[in-house]
Design an enzyme around this catalytic site. Structure first.
Site, PDB file in Angstrom:
ATOM      1  N   TYR A  53      -9.281  -8.733   3.615  1.00  0.00           N
ATOM      2  CA  TYR A  53      -9.580  -7.449   3.257  1.00  0.00           C
ATOM      3  C   TYR A  53      -9.955  -6.482   4.570  1.00  0.00           C
ATOM      4  O   TYR A  53     -10.893  -6.425   5.031  1.00  0.00           O
ATOM      5  CB  TYR A  53     -10.469  -7.102   2.066  1.00  0.00           C
ATOM      6  CG  TYR A  53     -10.269  -7.702   0.783  1.00  0.00           C
ATOM      7  CD1 TYR A  53      -8.753  -8.465   0.183  1.00  0.00           C
ATOM      8  CD2 TYR A  53     -11.274  -7.614  -0.141  1.00  0.00           C
ATOM      9  CE1 TYR A  53      -8.960  -8.861  -0.888  1.00  0.00           C
ATOM     10  CE2 TYR A  53     -11.262  -8.275  -1.146  1.00  0.00           C
ATOM     11  CZ  TYR A  53      -9.683  -9.298  -1.454  1.00  0.00           C
ATOM     12  OH  TYR A  53      -9.428  -9.909  -3.185  1.00  0.00           O
ATOM     13  N   ALA A 207      -5.087  -3.604 -14.519  1.00  0.00           N
ATOM     14  CA  ALA A 207      -3.616  -3.634 -13.754  1.00  0.00           C
ATOM     15  C   ALA A 207      -3.182  -2.413 -12.728  1.00  0.00           C
ATOM     16  O   ALA A 207      -2.071  -1.896 -12.716  1.00  0.00           O
ATOM     17  CB  ALA A 207      -2.497  -3.373 -15.331  1.00  0.00           C
TER      18      ALA A 207
END
Length: 335
Positions: A53, A207
């Protein structure tokens, strides 16, 4: 806050896990500190990051923020994705795993990681070497538990049995991509986790933003959104007209009950009996605060019936729902 055991382990984690993928990228230190402080105040004890990340920036920011409160947190990080173009700075060689865990510990400013995930599976990867490396890390006290992220079910079984063969503790948790637009983990992954006594910490319950309802069918996405940036993984999976219509139908269904679509989508994932926790990855404090009503919402049979009608159990919302970051095995051998 609700707490659940991570599978058959004795480790208890909060039903909401704070995901920090945005930290060090789109979320600066002051905002990240506010998010962590409020999460802690609300009883969240589970935090998820990864070395990849923002190439370590998320871990570094988390390490800075958690000073003086490290023991309050179940801290999870991941390795395996490529950190540079150099040949031994990705995947799961013993050399790289031992070195990268040391680097993560330095960035996180801690002497141990509570849960270390193998971040992804690699086609045809030998599984024995990473198991021995994980065993060494556990014996040295560098990690307490380990888990698997984005692994196929049969590979989860291979890892469980491989760990048993060499006499080391098995994985306690799996991190799949699971939400009501992608129900494929219901076929094999979630049953495998239940069978092997593993917890499930699923990611992206909304999502990648489609299940917030902010994207409208037939309209271009708003500037600044993930879809507007042309995110390839999103465009090849969730961002389709059929999925956008499903999101709007569900939004119409849940909002009269005083709950947002994003909150409902999170509550729906948490209602699965195999799920221990859901990762919520906010960019802002306001986004983080918006997840909490999901903990109080009880998914009804009517809710389940509508979701089943819109997305069949075990299926994605549309055909061809394959994440390009995790390609299938090629059909034919290369010559």
């Amino acid at each position: 806050m609700q707490y659940r055991n991570l599978g058959k382990s004795q480790l208890k984690v909060s039903a909401l896990c704070l995901g920090t993928m945005m930290f060090g990228d789109q979320t600066e230190l002051a905002e990240a500190s506010s998010i962590v402080a409020q999460a802690r105040e609300q009883g969240v004890n589970y935090l998820d990051t990864a070395d990849v990340y923002t190439k370590g920036a998320s871990e570094s920011m988390v390490g800075q923020i958690l000073q003086g409160q490290r023991s309050d947190w179940v801290l999870a990080t991941k390795l395996g994705n490529r950190m540079s173009d150099r040949p031994n700075e990705a995947q799961y060689s013993r050399k790289w795993m031992l070195r990268e865990v040391e680097a993560s510990l330095q960035r996180l400013k801690t002497d141990h990681i509570d849960v270390l995930y193998l971040h992804r599976d690699f086609n045809e990867m030998n599984l024995e070497e990473p198991l021995y490396a994980l065993d060494a890390l556990m014996r040295d006290g560098k990690i307490r538990y380990w888990g698997l992220s984005n692994f196929r079910a049969w590979r989860i079984g291979e890892m469980v049995h491989g760990a048993r063969q060499i006499g080391m503790p098995g994985p306690v948790v799996c991190q799949p991509y699971y939400n009501l637009l992608n129900r494929m983990p219901e076929v094999e992954i979630l049953p495998a986790c239940e069978h092997f006594g593993m917890g499930v910490t699923s990611y992206s319950p909304v999502a990648r933003g489609v299940l917030t309802g902010k994207y409208l069918p037939g309209q271009a996405p708003q500037e600044g959104t993930r879809a507007a940036r042309g995110d390839r993984r999103m465009s090849e999976t969730e961002f389709r007209e059929e999925s956008l219509r499903i999101a709007q139908r569900l939004k119409e269904h849940v909002e009269p009950n005083g709950i947002s679509l994003a909150q409902f989508a999170t509550a729906w994932v948490l209602a699965h009996r195999a799920v221990s926790s859901v990762i919520a990855g906010p960019r802002t404090l306001a986004q983080w605060q918006d997840y909490f009503p999901a903990l109080d919402y009880i998914v009804t049979p009517e809710d389940d019936g509508l979701v089943d009608e819109l997305v069949s159990p075990g299926h994605p919302s549309t055909p061809g729902f394959t994440d390009p970051a995790y390609p299938l095995h090629p059909r034919r051998r290369l010559v």
